[in-house]
Design an enzyme around this catalytic site. Sequence first.
Site, PDB file in Angstrom:
ATOM      1  CE1 TYR A  13       1.157  -1.610   6.773  1.00  0.00           C
ATOM      2  CE2 TYR A  13       0.179  -3.772   7.182  1.00  0.00           C
ATOM      3  CZ  TYR A  13       0.213  -2.413   7.409  1.00  0.00           C
ATOM      4  OH  TYR A  13      -0.707  -1.849   8.253  1.00  0.00           O
ATOM      5  CG  PHE A  71       9.823  -8.525   8.626  1.00  0.00           C
ATOM      6  CD1 PHE A  71       8.779  -8.450   9.517  1.00  0.00           C
ATOM      7  CD2 PHE A  71      11.031  -7.915   8.964  1.00  0.00           C
ATOM      8  CE1 PHE A  71       8.913  -7.785  10.731  1.00  0.00           C
ATOM      9  CE2 PHE A  71      11.182  -7.256  10.164  1.00  0.00           C
ATOM     10  CZ  PHE A  71      10.122  -7.187  11.047  1.00  0.00           C
ATOM     11  CB  ALA A  72      12.183 -12.458   3.458  1.00  0.00           C
ATOM     12  CE1 TYR A 139       2.306 -16.772   6.159  1.00  0.00           C
ATOM     13  CE2 TYR A 139       0.126 -16.760   7.163  1.00  0.00           C
ATOM     14  CZ  TYR A 139       1.389 -16.223   7.044  1.00  0.00           C
ATOM     15  OH  TYR A 139       1.752 -15.147   7.817  1.00  0.00           O
ATOM     16  CG  PHE A 167      -4.080 -12.429  16.155  1.00  0.00           C
ATOM     17  CD1 PHE A 167      -5.072 -13.392  16.235  1.00  0.00           C
ATOM     18  CD2 PHE A 167      -2.985 -12.559  16.997  1.00  0.00           C
ATOM     19  CE1 PHE A 167      -4.979 -14.450  17.136  1.00  0.00           C
ATOM     20  CE2 PHE A 167      -2.872 -13.601  17.900  1.00  0.00           C
ATOM     21  CZ  PHE A 167      -3.881 -14.553  17.963  1.00  0.00           C
TER      22      PHE A 167
END
Length: 322
Positions: A13, A71-72, A139, A167
């Site tokens: 995304y 971003f992975a 996470y 956020f």
Amino acid sequence: MSKKYLVTGGAGYVGSVVAQHLLEAGHRVRVLDDLSTGFREGVPAGAEFVEGRIQDAARWLDASYDAVLHFAAFSQVGESVAEPEKYWANNVGGTMELLAAMRSAGVRTLVFSSTAATYGEPVSTPVTESDPTSPTSPYGASKLAVDHMITGEAAAHGLAAVSLRYFNVAGAYGSCGERHDPESHLIPLVLQVALGRRESISVYGDDYPTPDGTCVRDYIHVADLAEAHLLALDAATAGEHLICNLGNGNGFSVREVIETVRRVTGHPVPEVLAERRGGDPAVLVASAATAQERLGWKPSRADLADIVTDAWAFARRRDNAS
């Protein structure tokens, strides 16, 4: 001047929207993604695509690249609780391999997609970069570990790095939009109700100390987020790891989101009141003062109706194509 960038996770995304912005700015882009959560059709036209893991980045990274935008990462909080080893292996171990590949290739600039989950339960609002970091999930802990890793890399090896902690990302940009499986984010879930793909939306508690009793969150348009990444490339300084929160500075409650979706779509959105979820803070809003000062960044799409309108257009296109 045209530059060359490696975008890891660029089929997802946020990564796909950033890749599109880089291309529109005249740069050359290679996307590295294993498609475990991303989509091949999400890679913007004009970007070179390589299917692979970040652990193997050294196969494609060389001195011709000006920077890496990373971003992975796996990003589902619930999954990280059930399978923490998956998050340590990819988010932390994979990034360690990526940093080693960058060091070997002489690529000395990194923009990292971090998260507000590094803060855990906020001690105050709006959240600033100096607030304590105490993540409540593997996470968030994995992202915080990577931030610590980057800080050490910058100090020891002169890496120019910027971590962007954001956020709630929402909205869409052209053909790039939000589609997680399973979906866990509020705006696309409410849009699924408007599309008739879900019977109702659950409201987890209406007795919080907020104006309407429901939780308040900071939503940022994905295009504003992408622009911050391009500004971060220019702001990155050798030997420094800059950390910036990104947000629109205003919060919207769960009920405000639902009402906005009703107004934008013209569809009914039945809601069901459910018990509070453990660990949900009443208000979670970011201070973006550091990003404004250091990056020159300020969101230009902070209106909730605009965010929902773009997300709705993307959701309808997907629904019509299915």
